[in-house]
Design a protein around this motif. Structure first.
Motif, PDB file in Angstrom:
ATOM      1  N   GLU A 124      48.012 -61.455 -66.093  1.00  0.00           N
ATOM      2  CA  GLU A 124      47.990 -62.916 -66.127  1.00  0.00           C
ATOM      3  C   GLU A 124      46.749 -63.431 -66.844  1.00  0.00           C
ATOM      4  O   GLU A 124      46.824 -64.388 -67.631  1.00  0.00           O
ATOM      5  CB  GLU A 124      48.042 -63.470 -64.698  1.00  0.00           C
ATOM      6  CG  GLU A 124      49.385 -63.312 -64.007  1.00  0.00           C
ATOM      7  CD  GLU A 124      50.454 -64.167 -64.634  1.00  0.00           C
ATOM      8  OE1 GLU A 124      50.113 -65.242 -65.162  1.00  0.00           O
ATOM      9  OE2 GLU A 124      51.630 -63.768 -64.617  1.00  0.00           O
ATOM     10  N   LEU A 125      45.599 -62.838 -66.572  1.00  0.00           N
ATOM     11  CA  LEU A 125      44.366 -63.293 -67.217  1.00  0.00           C
ATOM     12  C   LEU A 125      44.432 -63.124 -68.730  1.00  0.00           C
ATOM     13  O   LEU A 125      44.025 -64.008 -69.490  1.00  0.00           O
ATOM     14  CB  LEU A 125      43.168 -62.531 -66.635  1.00  0.00           C
ATOM     15  CG  LEU A 125      42.831 -62.807 -65.158  1.00  0.00           C
ATOM     16  CD1 LEU A 125      41.705 -61.895 -64.689  1.00  0.00           C
ATOM     17  CD2 LEU A 125      42.450 -64.272 -64.965  1.00  0.00           C
ATOM     18  N   VAL A 126      44.935 -61.977 -69.184  1.00  0.00           N
ATOM     19  CA  VAL A 126      44.996 -61.710 -70.623  1.00  0.00           C
ATOM     20  C   VAL A 126      46.071 -62.569 -71.294  1.00  0.00           C
ATOM     21  O   VAL A 126      45.840 -63.178 -72.351  1.00  0.00           O
ATOM     22  CB  VAL A 126      45.252 -60.206 -70.877  1.00  0.00           C
ATOM     23  CG1 VAL A 126      45.440 -59.942 -72.366  1.00  0.00           C
ATOM     24  CG2 VAL A 126      44.101 -59.371 -70.335  1.00  0.00           C
ATOM     25  N   VAL A 127      47.247 -62.646 -70.664  1.00  0.00           N
ATOM     26  CA  VAL A 127      48.363 -63.369 -71.271  1.00  0.00           C
ATOM     27  C   VAL A 127      48.079 -64.868 -71.317  1.00  0.00           C
ATOM     28  O   VAL A 127      48.385 -65.539 -72.315  1.00  0.00           O
ATOM     29  CB  VAL A 127      49.663 -63.077 -70.497  1.00  0.00           C
ATOM     30  CG1 VAL A 127      50.781 -64.002 -70.952  1.00  0.00           C
ATOM     31  CG2 VAL A 127      50.075 -61.628 -70.709  1.00  0.00           C
ATOM     32  N   ASN A 128      47.494 -65.409 -70.251  1.00  0.00           N
ATOM     33  CA  ASN A 128      47.179 -66.845 -70.244  1.00  0.00           C
ATOM     34  C   ASN A 128      46.232 -67.215 -71.374  1.00  0.00           C
ATOM     35  O   ASN A 128      46.414 -68.235 -72.053  1.00  0.00           O
ATOM     36  CB  ASN A 128      46.572 -67.242 -68.904  1.00  0.00           C
ATOM     37  CG  ASN A 128      47.591 -67.253 -67.782  1.00  0.00           C
ATOM     38  OD1 ASN A 128      48.800 -67.175 -68.032  1.00  0.00           O
ATOM     39  ND2 ASN A 128      47.125 -67.333 -66.552  1.00  0.00           N
ATOM     40  N   ARG A 129      45.233 -66.382 -71.585  1.00  0.00           N
ATOM     41  CA  ARG A 129      44.276 -66.674 -72.665  1.00  0.00           C
ATOM     42  C   ARG A 129      44.933 -66.549 -74.036  1.00  0.00           C
ATOM     43  O   ARG A 129      44.667 -67.349 -74.943  1.00  0.00           O
ATOM     44  CB  ARG A 129      43.086 -65.721 -72.560  1.00  0.00           C
ATOM     45  CG  ARG A 129      42.019 -65.950 -73.614  1.00  0.00           C
ATOM     46  CD  ARG A 129      40.854 -65.001 -73.421  1.00  0.00           C
ATOM     47  NE  ARG A 129      40.222 -65.189 -72.121  1.00  0.00           N
ATOM     48  CZ  ARG A 129      39.182 -64.466 -71.696  1.00  0.00           C
ATOM     49  NH1 ARG A 129      38.689 -63.506 -72.461  1.00  0.00           N
ATOM     50  NH2 ARG A 129      38.659 -64.704 -70.516  1.00  0.00           N
ATOM     51  N   HIS A 130      45.818 -65.564 -74.181  1.00  0.00           N
ATOM     52  CA  HIS A 130      46.479 -65.357 -75.479  1.00  0.00           C
ATOM     53  C   HIS A 130      47.444 -66.500 -75.801  1.00  0.00           C
ATOM     54  O   HIS A 130      47.420 -67.061 -76.903  1.00  0.00           O
ATOM     55  CB  HIS A 130      47.214 -64.016 -75.447  1.00  0.00           C
ATOM     56  CG  HIS A 130      48.073 -63.776 -76.649  1.00  0.00           C
ATOM     57  ND1 HIS A 130      47.562 -63.555 -77.914  1.00  0.00           N
ATOM     58  CD2 HIS A 130      49.433 -63.747 -76.781  1.00  0.00           C
ATOM     59  CE1 HIS A 130      48.544 -63.380 -78.769  1.00  0.00           C
ATOM     60  NE2 HIS A 130      49.697 -63.493 -78.112  1.00  0.00           N
ATOM     61  N   TYR A 131      48.282 -66.836 -74.849  1.00  0.00           N
ATOM     62  CA  TYR A 131      49.302 -67.859 -75.111  1.00  0.00           C
ATOM     63  C   TYR A 131      48.722 -69.270 -75.136  1.00  0.00           C
ATOM     64  O   TYR A 131      49.330 -70.167 -75.726  1.00  0.00           O
ATOM     65  CB  TYR A 131      50.413 -67.782 -74.065  1.00  0.00           C
ATOM     66  CG  TYR A 131      51.430 -66.718 -74.365  1.00  0.00           C
ATOM     67  CD1 TYR A 131      51.938 -66.556 -75.654  1.00  0.00           C
ATOM     68  CD2 TYR A 131      51.896 -65.869 -73.372  1.00  0.00           C
ATOM     69  CE1 TYR A 131      52.872 -65.580 -75.941  1.00  0.00           C
ATOM     70  CE2 TYR A 131      52.840 -64.895 -73.650  1.00  0.00           C
ATOM     71  CZ  TYR A 131      53.312 -64.747 -74.931  1.00  0.00           C
ATOM     72  OH  TYR A 131      54.241 -63.775 -75.217  1.00  0.00           O
ATOM     73  N   LYS A 132      47.584 -69.468 -74.502  1.00  0.00           N
ATOM     74  CA  LYS A 132      46.995 -70.814 -74.525  1.00  0.00           C
ATOM     75  C   LYS A 132      46.633 -71.222 -75.952  1.00  0.00           C
ATOM     76  O   LYS A 132      46.851 -72.363 -76.364  1.00  0.00           O
ATOM     77  CB  LYS A 132      45.756 -70.860 -73.627  1.00  0.00           C
ATOM     78  CG  LYS A 132      45.193 -72.266 -73.413  1.00  0.00           C
ATOM     79  CD  LYS A 132      44.046 -72.239 -72.446  1.00  0.00           C
ATOM     80  CE  LYS A 132      43.575 -73.672 -72.174  1.00  0.00           C
ATOM     81  NZ  LYS A 132      43.176 -74.397 -73.380  1.00  0.00           N
ATOM     82  N   LYS A 133      46.111 -70.284 -76.726  1.00  0.00           N
ATOM     83  CA  LYS A 133      45.782 -70.594 -78.119  1.00  0.00           C
ATOM     84  C   LYS A 133      47.054 -70.896 -78.919  1.00  0.00           C
ATOM     85  O   LYS A 133      47.089 -71.844 -79.714  1.00  0.00           O
ATOM     86  CB  LYS A 133      45.033 -69.413 -78.747  1.00  0.00           C
ATOM     87  CG  LYS A 133      43.702 -69.099 -78.075  1.00  0.00           C
ATOM     88  CD  LYS A 133      43.044 -67.897 -78.725  1.00  0.00           C
ATOM     89  CE  LYS A 133      41.712 -67.571 -78.055  1.00  0.00           C
ATOM     90  NZ  LYS A 133      41.068 -66.366 -78.659  1.00  0.00           N
ATOM     91  N   ILE A 134      48.088 -70.098 -78.699  1.00  0.00           N
ATOM     92  CA  ILE A 134      49.335 -70.303 -79.443  1.00  0.00           C
ATOM     93  C   ILE A 134      49.979 -71.634 -79.072  1.00  0.00           C
ATOM     94  O   ILE A 134      50.416 -72.405 -79.941  1.00  0.00           O
ATOM     95  CB  ILE A 134      50.300 -69.135 -79.178  1.00  0.00           C
ATOM     96  CG1 ILE A 134      49.696 -67.819 -79.692  1.00  0.00           C
ATOM     97  CG2 ILE A 134      51.654 -69.395 -79.840  1.00  0.00           C
ATOM     98  CD1 ILE A 134      50.543 -66.605 -79.407  1.00  0.00           C
ATOM     99  N   LEU A 135      50.029 -71.938 -77.781  1.00  0.00           N
ATOM    100  CA  LEU A 135      50.689 -73.164 -77.327  1.00  0.00           C
ATOM    101  C   LEU A 135      49.893 -74.405 -77.696  1.00  0.00           C
ATOM    102  O   LEU A 135      50.473 -75.473 -77.914  1.00  0.00           O
ATOM    103  CB  LEU A 135      50.905 -73.106 -75.814  1.00  0.00           C
ATOM    104  CG  LEU A 135      51.884 -72.010 -75.352  1.00  0.00           C
ATOM    105  CD1 LEU A 135      52.014 -72.015 -73.842  1.00  0.00           C
ATOM    106  CD2 LEU A 135      53.244 -72.207 -75.989  1.00  0.00           C
ATOM    107  N   ASP A 136      48.569 -74.284 -77.775  1.00  0.00           N
ATOM    108  CA  ASP A 136      47.775 -75.430 -78.240  1.00  0.00           C
ATOM    109  C   ASP A 136      48.122 -75.775 -79.686  1.00  0.00           C
ATOM    110  O   ASP A 136      48.242 -76.953 -80.050  1.00  0.00           O
ATOM    111  CB  ASP A 136      46.284 -75.123 -78.097  1.00  0.00           C
ATOM    112  CG  ASP A 136      45.827 -75.128 -76.643  1.00  0.00           C
ATOM    113  OD1 ASP A 136      46.582 -75.661 -75.798  1.00  0.00           O
ATOM    114  OD2 ASP A 136      44.736 -74.599 -76.354  1.00  0.00           O
TER     115      ASP A 136
END
Length: 436
Positions: free
Chosen positions: A272-284
């Protein structure tokens, strides 16, 4: 269940061979399951995070169409289709760990049957040999775990009787993973002997460690979601219920299941920690592009409205007073019927057109219309003169009208004159017959 338990047993045994510890094999098994599920969970996580990023748009739609739920649902479905989001994809993959947990529980509960591949007769043989050594077996659903706990003590004799037998090492951090956590272990241990109370305390802590990690996993997962107040209340309730369920399951199952649950939670937290950080950039970046697209669309609509208002002021656009949809459809049907009738009339030769035809209407005067019905052929000009009600009302019903004063238009209308009786004077007013 054999469709799931057979590959699970094979995988668990292959993972056990290099580490020679059942606890470590369960941790590796949890890691393999997490890696296999990773592509599907990433897709589910991205879908859930994208739905969260659309919350401002959904609130605007609710504000705009809040009074019309059907329109609101249609707009939401259109939005999901445009953004290529499946609302159910986030819920589907979250249910898969439960069948895995049930299948793994069957493997852990019956290691002789699933892991070692013994038949029912071989299991009975091993149980009889264990009992002959003075070990009391309680039987029941966990009899194979009781047997597995004592195999290492008499492995040579048992292996000679059943060659397929495997000496599984259930010792993990000083605990026997075949045992169950006990709530009342305080009164059952010797507190002067650390080797006695230490494993019992470790078994007692497994359910609570599992519950805490389960709560922490859900907390981290929900932190990446912007939910409504109603959904927040539901998630808060789940954050309380799920850890309690975890505590209950770990107390009623062998400690091996608790180790698997703890390992799965640790891997989930890291994921969750890794995926949240990765997808947050993409979704922004997606949100910025989407906002720019919506802003351009709104600016285009505003430009069109201003241009239409300007043309209306200049008189280029005339307001259609007949805005009724039903009237417009009726008018369109009438125009289409006239057009088809004109085409049919134009396609016929002139001699085939009946004398009753008026314009494009083939039988306007009736199918039985005959211009020479009363002897003389009626002229077309006179045929179109109709007798008005006012002319009929001008003469009383009991007043006689002279034949000489009847207008020629009466002949054009197809009316016949009443003949003068024989011997009468043509200059005398002769009353009309009743037929007239």
């Amino acid at each position: 269940m054999s469709i799931i338990t057979v590959p699970f047993s094979w995988l668990l045994l292959k993972l056990y061979e290099p580490v020679q510890n059942f606890g470590l094999a369960l941790i590796l098994f949890a890691l393999v399951v997490r890696l296999v599920m990773l592509p599907f969970q990433l897709k589910s996580k991205r879908s859930m995070m994208r739905m969260t990023s659309l919350q401002p748009v959904l609130k605007e739609l609710e504000k705009k169409h809040g009074g019309n739920k059907q329109k609101y649902q249609a707009e939401v479905a259109k939005l999901y289709q445009e953004e290529k989001i499946n609302p159910m994809s986030g819920c589907l993959w979250s249910l898969i760990p439960f069948p895995i947990l049930i299948a793994l529980y069957s493997v852990v509960r019956q290691p002789l049957t699933h892991v070692m591949g013994l038949t029912a007769d071989q299991v009975s043989t091993v149980a009889e040999l264990i009992s002959s050594y003075g070990v009391e077996l309680s039987g029941g659903a966990y009899q194979e775990l009781e047997i597995a706990r004592h195999i290492s003590e008499h492995f040579d004799e048992l292996h000679a009787a059943v060659p397929q037998l495997i000496d599984l090492n259930y010792n993990f951090l000083g605990m026997n993973l075949c045992d169950f956590p006990q709530l009342n272990f305080f009164s059952q241990v010797d507190w002067s002997d650390a080797s006695d109370w230490g494993p019992a305390l470790g078994l007692f802590l497994i359910p609570f460690i599992s519950a805490f990690l389960s709560w922490l996993t859900m907390k981290i997962s929900s932190s990446s979601q912007n939910v409504s107040p109603e959904q927040a209340g539901t998630m808060k309730t789940m954050n309380i219920i799920m850890p309690l369920i975890s505590v209950y399951i770990c107390f009623v199952m062998p400690a091996a299941m608790g180790i698997y649950w703890i390992a799965g939670s640790v891997f989930s937290i890291f994921q969750e920690l890794v995926v949240n950080r990765h997808y947050k950039k993409i979704l922004d970046a997606e949100a910025a592009e989407r906002n720019a697209r919506y802003a351009a669309r709104a600016a285009e609509e505003e430009r069109r409205r201003e241009a239409a208002a300007k043309r209306r002021q200049e008189g280029e656009i005339l307001k259609n007073k007949n805005t009724s949809k039903r009237k417009l459809e009726a008018k369109s049907r009438t125009q289409e019927a006239d057009r088809r009738a004109a085409e049919r009339a134009a396609s016929r030769p002139a001699q085939e057109q009946p004398t009753s035809q008026v314009g494009a209407r083939r039988y306007a005067r009736g199918r039985a219309y005959d211009p020479a019905r009363y002897g003389d052929e009626v002229q077309p000009e006179a045929a179109e003169i109709e007798e008005t009600p006012a002319a009929n009302a001008a003469a009383p019903a009991d007043e006689s009208v002279p034949v000489a004063e009847v207008p020629e238009a009466g002949e054009a209308a197809g009316a016949a004159e009443t003949p003068v009786p024989d011997g009468g004077d043509s200059g005398t007013d002769a009353p009309l017959s009743d037929d007239k």
